[in-house]
Design a protein around this motif. Structure first.
Motif, short mmCIF file in Angstrom:
data_model
loop_
_atom_site.label_atom_id
_atom_site.label_comp_id
_atom_site.label_asym_id
_atom_site.label_seq_id
_atom_site.Cartn_x
_atom_site.Cartn_y
_atom_site.Cartn_z
N ARG A 127 0.84 -1.19 0.00
CA ARG A 127 0.00 0.00 0.00
C ARG A 127 0.88 1.25 0.00
N ASP A 128 0.54 2.17 -0.91
CA ASP A 128 1.25 3.44 -1.01
C ASP A 128 0.49 4.47 -0.18
N ILE A 129 1.00 4.76 1.02
CA ILE A 129 0.28 5.66 1.92
C ILE A 129 0.36 7.11 1.45
N ASP A 130 1.40 7.46 0.66
CA ASP A 130 1.51 8.84 0.19
C ASP A 130 0.40 9.18 -0.80
N ARG A 131 0.08 8.22 -1.68
CA ARG A 131 -0.97 8.45 -2.68
C ARG A 131 -2.28 7.76 -2.32
N ASN A 132 -2.31 7.10 -1.15
CA ASN A 132 -3.52 6.44 -0.67
C ASN A 132 -4.02 5.42 -1.69
N ARG A 133 -3.08 4.57 -2.18
CA ARG A 133 -3.43 3.53 -3.14
C ARG A 133 -3.03 2.17 -2.59
N ASP A 134 -3.89 1.20 -2.78
CA ASP A 134 -3.63 -0.16 -2.34
C ASP A 134 -3.10 -1.01 -3.49
N ASP A 135 -2.38 -2.07 -3.14
CA ASP A 135 -1.99 -3.10 -4.10
C ASP A 135 -1.23 -2.53 -5.30
N ILE A 136 -0.23 -1.72 -5.05
CA ILE A 136 0.47 -1.07 -6.16
C ILE A 136 1.45 -2.02 -6.86
N ASP A 137 1.71 -3.18 -6.30
CA ASP A 137 2.67 -4.11 -6.90
C ASP A 137 1.96 -5.25 -7.65
N TRP A 138 0.89 -4.94 -8.37
CA TRP A 138 0.12 -5.96 -9.07
C TRP A 138 0.86 -6.44 -10.32
N SER A 139 0.41 -7.58 -10.83
CA SER A 139 0.96 -8.10 -12.10
C SER A 139 -0.13 -8.90 -12.81
N ALA B 74 2.80 -21.91 -32.63
CA ALA B 74 3.04 -20.50 -32.33
C ALA B 74 2.62 -20.26 -30.89
N ALA B 75 3.38 -19.40 -30.21
CA ALA B 75 3.09 -19.11 -28.80
C ALA B 75 3.27 -17.62 -28.54
N HIS B 76 2.54 -17.14 -27.55
CA HIS B 76 2.63 -15.74 -27.16
C HIS B 76 2.59 -15.65 -25.65
N ASP B 77 3.52 -14.88 -25.08
CA ASP B 77 3.56 -14.63 -23.63
C ASP B 77 3.69 -13.14 -23.40
N SER B 78 2.96 -12.65 -22.42
CA SER B 78 3.06 -11.24 -22.06
C SER B 78 2.95 -11.09 -20.56
N LEU B 79 3.58 -10.03 -20.03
CA LEU B 79 3.55 -9.76 -18.59
C LEU B 79 3.49 -8.26 -18.38
N ARG B 80 2.43 -7.81 -17.75
CA ARG B 80 2.33 -6.42 -17.29
C ARG B 80 2.52 -6.45 -15.79
N SER B 81 3.53 -5.70 -15.32
CA SER B 81 3.92 -5.86 -13.93
C SER B 81 4.34 -4.54 -13.31
N ARG B 82 3.95 -4.38 -12.04
CA ARG B 82 4.48 -3.30 -11.20
C ARG B 82 5.18 -3.89 -10.00
N GLU B 83 5.69 -5.10 -10.17
CA GLU B 83 6.34 -5.78 -9.05
C GLU B 83 7.63 -5.07 -8.63
N GLU B 84 8.28 -4.41 -9.59
CA GLU B 84 9.55 -3.74 -9.29
C GLU B 84 9.27 -2.38 -8.67
N THR B 85 8.86 -2.40 -7.41
CA THR B 85 8.48 -1.20 -6.69
C THR B 85 9.55 -0.88 -5.66
N TYR B 86 10.04 0.32 -5.70
CA TYR B 86 11.11 0.75 -4.77
C TYR B 86 10.48 1.39 -3.55
N ILE B 87 10.86 0.91 -2.39
CA ILE B 87 10.31 1.40 -1.14
C ILE B 87 11.46 1.99 -0.32
N LEU B 88 11.32 3.26 0.04
CA LEU B 88 12.35 3.94 0.81
C LEU B 88 12.01 3.88 2.30
#
Length: 222
Positions: free
Chosen positions: A170-182, A206-220
């Motif tokens: 949860r990002d408390i600065d922007r009041n958003r939950d689940d910011i590391d979704w994929s 033939a094959a297709h793979d895709s990944l949309r991710s915000r897993e790479e979240t930096y926390i200070l």
């Protein structure tokens, strides 16, 4: 039976260090993607670097700090996978073989520590398999089908899998939950010519793979 030497052989006839895992054992150990294979393969560590797209493989203590030049190569039905797609989702897998390295003679570059050889299911009958998972923060749905176009000769395989992880940070600065979704999606279509008792098989797929991710979240730390 394994294909470590690029032809079917009994495991005890292979001159090399090979571990083979069946589909039943994968299911019993809840193996959902390539990273989970460390649950069933000894002396194997698969660690993600911030997100699933950056996977570091270690076999027998041998690894590579260079993401673009891994020491382990992943093959799916004989096709080498790109370094950004090594830790992909697994579905409709019939067998996984770990060939401990070096394996450069048969498999070329990026096989110094070993090779992961993934083989999908290749049934010879009509089937429709549907699977789904709903758990805390993780949702999956997929299917795998086979149609017999010509009995004992020609087959059509179709399959897909979609995975959604809601996140847990949860990002408390922007009041958003689940910011590391994929959200990941994989699909495959294959046409198999495999006459019963024949000496020649051919596969066109033939094959297709895709990944949309915000897993790479930096926390200070504050």
């Amino acid at each position: 039976m394994v294909t470590a030497n690029k032809r079917e052989q009994r495991l005890d006839k292979v001159d090399g260090a090979v571990s083979a895992v069946t589909a039943v054992r994968l299911a019993n150990n809840d193996v959902r993607d390539v990273s989970d294979l460390q649950k069933v393969l000894p002396n194997t560590v698969i660690a993600n670097r911030a997100n699933r797209a950056y996977a570091n493989f270690t076999i027998r203590g041998i690894s590579s700090p260079d993401f673009y030049n891994p020491t382990v190569q992943v093959y799916v039905d004989g096709v080498p996978q790109a370094s950004a797609n090594l830790a992909q989702d697994l579905f409709d897998v019939g067998r996984v073989e770990l060939l401990r390295g070096p394996q450069g003679t048969l498999y070329g570059m990026n096989a110094f520590a070993g090779v992961l050889n993934i083989t999908t299911e290749k049934p010879r009958f009509n089937r429709i398999d549907v699977f789904a998972t709903a758990s805390d923060r993780l949702f999956e749905i997929g299917t795998a089908t086979t149609s017999v176009l010509v009995p004992d000769t020609l087959f059509l395989d179709l399959g897909f899998k979609e995975r959604y992880f809601t996140g847990q940070i949860r990002d408390i600065d922007r009041n958003r939950d689940d910011i590391d979704w994929s959200n990941g999606f994989g699909g495959r279509v294959a046409l198999r010519y495999a006459p019963a008792g024949g000496d020649f098989d051919a596969n066109l797929f033939a094959a297709h793979d895709s990944l949309r991710s915000r897993e790479e979240t930096y926390i200070l730390d504050s």
